[in-house]
Design a protein around this motif. Structure first.
Motif, PDB file in Angstrom:
ATOM      1  N   VAL A   1      -9.637  12.202   4.030  1.00  0.00           N
ATOM      2  CA  VAL A   1      -8.605  11.729   3.114  1.00  0.00           C
ATOM      3  C   VAL A   1      -8.683  10.207   3.047  1.00  0.00           C
ATOM      4  CG1 VAL A   1      -6.110  11.430   2.838  1.00  0.00           C
ATOM      5  CG2 VAL A   1      -7.040  13.668   3.405  1.00  0.00           C
ATOM      6  N   VAL A   2      -8.616   9.693   1.831  1.00  0.00           N
ATOM      7  CA  VAL A   2      -8.533   8.247   1.627  1.00  0.00           C
ATOM      8  C   VAL A   2      -7.250   7.952   0.861  1.00  0.00           C
ATOM      9  CG1 VAL A   2      -9.615   6.181   0.675  1.00  0.00           C
ATOM     10  CG2 VAL A   2     -11.039   8.042   1.534  1.00  0.00           C
ATOM     11  N   PHE A   3      -6.462   7.033   1.387  1.00  0.00           N
ATOM     12  CA  PHE A   3      -5.272   6.560   0.683  1.00  0.00           C
ATOM     13  C   PHE A   3      -5.700   5.386  -0.191  1.00  0.00           C
ATOM     14  CE2 PHE A   3      -3.166   8.364   4.572  1.00  0.00           C
ATOM     15  CZ  PHE A   3      -2.630   9.460   3.920  1.00  0.00           C
ATOM     16  N   VAL A   4      -5.637   5.594  -1.506  1.00  0.00           N
ATOM     17  CA  VAL A   4      -6.219   4.660  -2.471  1.00  0.00           C
ATOM     18  C   VAL A   4      -5.130   3.884  -3.193  1.00  0.00           C
ATOM     19  CG1 VAL A   4      -7.769   4.421  -4.447  1.00  0.00           C
ATOM     20  CG2 VAL A   4      -8.112   6.308  -2.825  1.00  0.00           C
ATOM     21  N   ARG A   5      -5.202   2.567  -3.124  1.00  0.00           N
ATOM     22  CA  ARG A   5      -4.315   1.704  -3.906  1.00  0.00           C
ATOM     23  C   ARG A   5      -4.973   1.350  -5.239  1.00  0.00           C
ATOM     24  NH1 ARG A   5      -0.333  -1.548  -1.947  1.00  0.00           N
ATOM     25  NH2 ARG A   5      -1.292  -3.454  -2.777  1.00  0.00           N
ATOM     26  N   HIS A   6      -4.120   0.935  -6.187  1.00  0.00           N
ATOM     27  CA  HIS A   6      -4.567   0.471  -7.505  1.00  0.00           C
ATOM     28  C   HIS A   6      -5.171   1.599  -8.338  1.00  0.00           C
ATOM     29  CE1 HIS A   6      -3.795  -3.404  -5.737  1.00  0.00           C
ATOM     30  NE2 HIS A   6      -4.701  -3.176  -4.798  1.00  0.00           N
ATOM     31  N   ALA A   7      -4.768   2.828  -8.075  1.00  0.00           N
ATOM     32  CA  ALA A   7      -5.221   3.982  -8.847  1.00  0.00           C
ATOM     33  C   ALA A   7      -4.003   4.719  -9.396  1.00  0.00           C
ATOM     34  CB  ALA A   7      -6.069   4.910  -7.986  1.00  0.00           C
ATOM     35  N   ILE A   8      -4.257   5.702 -10.269  1.00  0.00           N
ATOM     36  CA  ILE A   8      -3.220   6.549 -10.852  1.00  0.00           C
ATOM     37  C   ILE A   8      -3.715   7.986 -10.761  1.00  0.00           C
ATOM     38  CG2 ILE A   8      -1.843   7.051 -12.919  1.00  0.00           C
ATOM     39  CD1 ILE A   8      -2.418   4.222 -13.885  1.00  0.00           C
ATOM     40  N   PRO A   9      -2.847   8.937 -10.426  1.00  0.00           N
ATOM     41  CA  PRO A   9      -3.297  10.328 -10.336  1.00  0.00           C
ATOM     42  C   PRO A   9      -4.050  10.774 -11.597  1.00  0.00           C
ATOM     43  CG  PRO A   9      -1.077  10.151  -9.479  1.00  0.00           C
ATOM     44  CD  PRO A   9      -1.412   8.810 -10.056  1.00  0.00           C
ATOM     45  N   GLY A  10      -5.146  11.491 -11.367  1.00  0.00           N
ATOM     46  CA  GLY A  10      -5.942  12.003 -12.471  1.00  0.00           C
ATOM     47  C   GLY A  10      -7.091  11.116 -12.887  1.00  0.00           C
ATOM     48  N   GLU A  11      -7.136   9.890 -12.416  1.00  0.00           N
ATOM     49  CA  GLU A  11      -8.232   8.996 -12.782  1.00  0.00           C
ATOM     50  C   GLU A  11      -9.499   9.308 -11.983  1.00  0.00           C
ATOM     51  OE1 GLU A  11      -6.281   4.882 -14.344  1.00  0.00           O
ATOM     52  OE2 GLU A  11      -6.560   5.013 -12.169  1.00  0.00           O
ATOM     53  N   ARG A  12     -10.622   8.855 -12.517  1.00  0.00           N
ATOM     54  CA  ARG A  12     -11.869   8.824 -11.757  1.00  0.00           C
ATOM     55  C   ARG A  12     -12.198   7.358 -11.526  1.00  0.00           C
ATOM     56  NH1 ARG A  12     -15.315  12.150  -9.757  1.00  0.00           N
ATOM     57  NH2 ARG A  12     -17.454  11.483  -9.280  1.00  0.00           N
ATOM     58  N   VAL A  13     -12.354   6.991 -10.244  1.00  0.00           N
ATOM     59  CA  VAL A  13     -12.540   5.587  -9.893  1.00  0.00           C
ATOM     60  C   VAL A  13     -13.624   5.453  -8.828  1.00  0.00           C
ATOM     61  CG1 VAL A  13     -10.086   5.125 -10.352  1.00  0.00           C
ATOM     62  CG2 VAL A  13     -10.842   5.560  -8.000  1.00  0.00           C
ATOM     63  N   VAL A  14     -14.080   4.221  -8.668  1.00  0.00           N
ATOM     64  CA  VAL A  14     -14.900   3.860  -7.509  1.00  0.00           C
ATOM     65  C   VAL A  14     -13.954   3.257  -6.479  1.00  0.00           C
ATOM     66  CG1 VAL A  14     -16.742   2.394  -6.625  1.00  0.00           C
ATOM     67  CG2 VAL A  14     -16.973   3.459  -8.885  1.00  0.00           C
ATOM     68  N   VAL A  15     -13.914   3.855  -5.315  1.00  0.00           N
ATOM     69  CA  VAL A  15     -13.053   3.351  -4.246  1.00  0.00           C
ATOM     70  C   VAL A  15     -13.909   2.643  -3.213  1.00  0.00           C
ATOM     71  CG1 VAL A  15     -13.103   5.570  -3.006  1.00  0.00           C
ATOM     72  CG2 VAL A  15     -11.297   3.931  -2.523  1.00  0.00           C
ATOM     73  N   GLU A  16     -13.464   1.463  -2.818  1.00  0.00           N
ATOM     74  CA  GLU A  16     -14.107   0.719  -1.737  1.00  0.00           C
ATOM     75  C   GLU A  16     -13.210   0.806  -0.508  1.00  0.00           C
ATOM     76  OE1 GLU A  16     -14.980  -3.877  -0.638  1.00  0.00           O
ATOM     77  OE2 GLU A  16     -15.936  -3.141  -2.494  1.00  0.00           O
ATOM     78  N   LEU A  17     -13.755   1.273   0.607  1.00  0.00           N
ATOM     79  CA  LEU A  17     -12.957   1.457   1.817  1.00  0.00           C
ATOM     80  C   LEU A  17     -12.591   0.103   2.412  1.00  0.00           C
ATOM     81  CD1 LEU A  17     -14.824   4.470   3.461  1.00  0.00           C
ATOM     82  CD2 LEU A  17     -12.903   4.482   1.852  1.00  0.00           C
ATOM     83  N   THR A  18     -11.327  -0.023   2.796  1.00  0.00           N
ATOM     84  CA  THR A  18     -10.817  -1.266   3.366  1.00  0.00           C
ATOM     85  C   THR A  18     -10.424  -1.138   4.829  1.00  0.00           C
ATOM     86  OG1 THR A  18      -8.598  -0.713   2.552  1.00  0.00           O
ATOM     87  CG2 THR A  18      -9.987  -2.096   1.134  1.00  0.00           C
ATOM     88  N   GLU A  19     -10.214   0.088   5.296  1.00  0.00           N
ATOM     89  CA  GLU A  19      -9.889   0.340   6.702  1.00  0.00           C
ATOM     90  C   GLU A  19     -10.469   1.681   7.109  1.00  0.00           C
ATOM     91  OE1 GLU A  19      -5.830   0.024   8.070  1.00  0.00           O
ATOM     92  OE2 GLU A  19      -5.346  -1.339   6.415  1.00  0.00           O
ATOM     93  N   GLY A  20     -10.973   1.754   8.351  1.00  0.00           N
ATOM     94  CA  GLY A  20     -11.378   3.041   8.882  1.00  0.00           C
ATOM     95  C   GLY A  20     -12.675   2.995   9.667  1.00  0.00           C
ATOM     96  N   THR A  21     -12.786   3.917  10.600  1.00  0.00           N
ATOM     97  CA  THR A  21     -14.028   4.146  11.339  1.00  0.00           C
ATOM     98  C   THR A  21     -14.354   5.628  11.261  1.00  0.00           C
ATOM     99  OG1 THR A  21     -12.858   4.455  13.445  1.00  0.00           O
ATOM    100  CG2 THR A  21     -13.583   2.215  12.907  1.00  0.00           C
ATOM    101  N   GLU A  22     -15.591   5.965  11.625  1.00  0.00           N
ATOM    102  CA  GLU A  22     -16.075   7.330  11.433  1.00  0.00           C
ATOM    103  C   GLU A  22     -15.172   8.383  12.056  1.00  0.00           C
ATOM    104  OE1 GLU A  22     -20.088   7.086  12.946  1.00  0.00           O
ATOM    105  OE2 GLU A  22     -20.900   7.297  10.918  1.00  0.00           O
ATOM    106  N   GLY A  23     -14.522   8.073  13.173  1.00  0.00           N
ATOM    107  CA  GLY A  23     -13.727   9.070  13.873  1.00  0.00           C
ATOM    108  C   GLY A  23     -12.279   9.155  13.458  1.00  0.00           C
ATOM    109  N   ASP A  24     -11.846   8.329  12.519  1.00  0.00           N
ATOM    110  CA  ASP A  24     -10.444   8.347  12.089  1.00  0.00           C
ATOM    111  C   ASP A  24     -10.142   9.578  11.241  1.00  0.00           C
ATOM    112  OD1 ASP A  24      -9.919   5.913  13.318  1.00  0.00           O
ATOM    113  OD2 ASP A  24     -10.385   4.754  11.524  1.00  0.00           O
ATOM    114  N   ARG A  25      -8.892  10.020  11.277  1.00  0.00           N
ATOM    115  CA  ARG A  25      -8.468  11.176  10.485  1.00  0.00           C
ATOM    116  C   ARG A  25      -8.395  10.844   9.005  1.00  0.00           C
ATOM    117  NH1 ARG A  25      -3.762  12.727  10.725  1.00  0.00           N
ATOM    118  NH2 ARG A  25      -2.796  10.979  11.822  1.00  0.00           N
ATOM    119  N   PHE A  26      -8.098   9.582   8.673  1.00  0.00           N
ATOM    120  CA  PHE A  26      -8.032   9.176   7.276  1.00  0.00           C
ATOM    121  C   PHE A  26      -8.499   7.732   7.160  1.00  0.00           C
ATOM    122  CE2 PHE A  26      -3.858   8.216   9.087  1.00  0.00           C
ATOM    123  CZ  PHE A  26      -3.654   6.910   8.673  1.00  0.00           C
ATOM    124  N   TRP A  27      -8.852   7.356   5.944  1.00  0.00           N
ATOM    125  CA  TRP A  27      -9.287   6.002   5.648  1.00  0.00           C
ATOM    126  C   TRP A  27      -8.395   5.414   4.556  1.00  0.00           C
ATOM    127  CZ3 TRP A  27     -14.918   8.138   4.981  1.00  0.00           C
ATOM    128  CH2 TRP A  27     -15.451   8.423   6.251  1.00  0.00           C
TER     129      TRP A  27
END
Length: 381
Positions: free
Chosen positions: A54-80
Motif C-alpha cells: 500500500v502506498v499513501f499518495v498525496r497530490h492525487a485524486i481517486p480514479g486517476e492514473r499517475v506516476v508516484v514517486e516514493l518519499t518514505e519507506g523501506t523494503e520491510g515496511d507494511r506501507f510506503w
C-alpha cells in the motif's frame, strides 16, 4: 475549545530502524484508489518480495492514473508514502493549484489545492463516512458544508505559523519534514487577524490561546450546537474542554437565570477567561477526566464536548453518561477520534441522532463535525 492550539503542526516521520533497503525515489505507475484519512489516497505497487505494498499518495485524486514517486519507506515496511509527480489520466475534478508553492516537494500546508472545491468537500465527506462505518459501525449520510465568509477556499486562516528565514522573509515546512520552502504569500492566510465577536458577544482570548482560525467557524459551530441541543430555560449544561467559554456563553443565554452552566477546561488561563467572558458560569480548571471523577457529579440535562484531536476517550465519555444528559453535542476535529468515542457512547445507550460536517479548513484534508447524541428514551423536544 482548549486554551492552546489543538490543530496539528507539520507532521514529522517517526524515527525508526530501517527494515531493509530504502525505496525512496522509486517510481511506479498506479491507479489511484479511494481517499483515506490524512490527506492522501490509497494505491498499490509491486514489492520486491513478489507481493504488493500500500502506498499513501498525496497530490492525487481517486480514479486517476499517475506516476508516484516514493518519499518514505523501506523494503520491510507494511506501507510506503509517495507523491503523484506526473498525471497520466487526470480526474475531471483536477484543477491548477491556485498557490505556486503547492505540490510535490513544496509547501506541505495544503493537501487539496489540486482538487476543485466541491470535490474537496465530497472527499472529506467520504472520509467521515468511512471512519464512522469502520470504527463505530454507523452508516451515515454526510455532507460537508461551507461556512460564512468562505471565498473560493482562500484567505480564511486568521492565524498562521511561518518559519522565519535568515536575512528576512519566511517559509513553510514540507510535508513530514523539517525542510523549509520560502514563501512570499500564503493564499489561505487571511489579511487580518481573528475577530472575537460572535452573536453579539465579545470574547477575550489570550495571546496564543486557541480560537477557531476560520472567521465563520465560531458562529457556525455555536449555531449547530444550539440547534442540536435545544437547551431549555432552567436546564443544567455541562461544557467540557470549554476553552474561553464560546459555547458556555450561549448555553448561559439559553438556560437563563434559573439554569446552570458548568465549564471544565484544562488550561488554567483559558478557564479564568471563561469566567470573565461568561459571568454566572461555574468554571473549573484541570484535566477533564480528573475533574469529572472528583467533582460536578450531579445530573446534567445537556452536555457539550469539544475535545482535542485525540478525542475525549472512554474515561471521559463514561463520566459524561454517568450524569445522564438527555442530549450531548460532540464537536470533533478528527473523524476517527469521533467515531471511536461514538462507539463508547453507544455502549451506554446513546445513539447518533444527527451529524453535520463543516469545511473549516478549505484546501486541507481537515474537517470539523458536530454530532448530536440522544439518550435512549429521552424526551428531547
Amino acid at each position: 475549545m482548549t486554551g492552546r492550539s489543538r490543530r496539528p503542526g507539520p507532521r514529522r516521520p517517526r524515527a525508526r530502524r530501517p527494515r531493509g533497503r530504502s525505496v525512496v525515489g522509486e517510481r511506479f505507475e498506479v491507479e489511484v484508489g479511494p481517499v483515506a484519512h490524512g490527506g492522501h489516497c490509497v494505491a498499490r505497487v509491486p514489492a520486491g518480495d513478489g507481493g504488493t505494498r500500500v502506498v499513501f499518495v498525496r497530490h492525487a485524486i481517486p480514479g486517476e492514473r499517475v506516476v508516484v514517486e516514493l518519499t518514505e519507506g523501506t523494503e520491510g515496511d507494511r506501507f510506503w508514502r509517495g507523491d503523484a509527480v506526473e498525471v497520466l489520466a487526470a480526474s475531471p475534478d483536477r484543477v491548477p493549484p491556485p498557490c505556486p508553492f503547492s505540490g510535490p516537494d513544496r509547501c506541505g500546508g495544503c493537501d487539496f489545492q489540486h482538487v476543485a472545491l466541491p470535490r474537496q468537500r465530497e472527499l472529506k465527506a467520504e472520509v467521515v463516512r468511512e471512519q464512522l462505518r469502520r470504527l463505530a459501525g454507523l452508516d451515515v449520510d454526510v455532507e460537508v458544508e461551507a461556512v460564512p465568509g468562505d471565498v473560493d477556499g482562500l484567505r480564511w486562516r486568521t492565524r498562521q505559523r511561518f518559519v522565519p528565514l535568515p536575512g528576512g522573509g519566511f517559509g513553510m515546512r514540507k510535508h513530514r519534514s523539517h525542510d523549509v520552502v520560502p514563501v512570499d504569500d500564503c493564499l489561505i492566510a487571511a489579511p487580518g487577524g481573528p475577530s472575537y465577536e460572535v452573536g453579539g458577544h465579545t470574547f477575550r482570548v489570550a495571546a496564543g490561546g486557541f480560537w477557531q482560525v476560520h472567521p465563520g467557524a465560531p458562529q457556525a459551530l455555536v449555531t449547530a450546537v444550539l440547534e442540536a441541543l435545544a437547551p431549555r430555560p432552567g436546564e443544567s449544561a455541562l461544557d467540557l474542554y470549554a476553552g474561553v467559554g464560546l459555547f458556555s456563553r450561549f448555553l448561559l443565554d439559553a438556560v437563563g437565570p434559573a439554569g446552570r452552566v458548568v465549564a471544565v477546561e484544562g488550561a488554567p488561563g483559558a478557564s479564568a477567561l471563561s469566567l470573565e467572558n461568561c459571568p454566572g458560569i461555574t468554571a473549573t480548571a484541570g484535566d477533564v477526566g480528573a475533574v469529572l471523577e472528583a467533582d460536578h457529579d450531579e445530573p446534567f440535562d445537556v452536555a457539550v464536548l469539544d475535545p482535542p484531536r485525540a478525542g475525549a476517550r472512554r474515561p471521559v465519555v463514561e463520566q459524561v453518561v454517568a450524569r445522564g444528559p438527555r442530549a450531548v453535542a460532540y464537536v470533533a476535529c478528527d473523524p476517527a477520534a469521533l467515531a471511536r468515542d461514538l462507539a463508547v457512547f453507544a455502549e451506554h445507550g446513546y445513539r447518533l441522532a444527527s451529524l453535520r460536517a463543516f469545511d473549516l479548513f478549505p484546501m486541507t484534508h481537515h474537517v470539523e463535525c458536530v454530532a448530536l447524541l440522544e439518550k435512549a428514551g429521552s424526551d428531547l423536544r
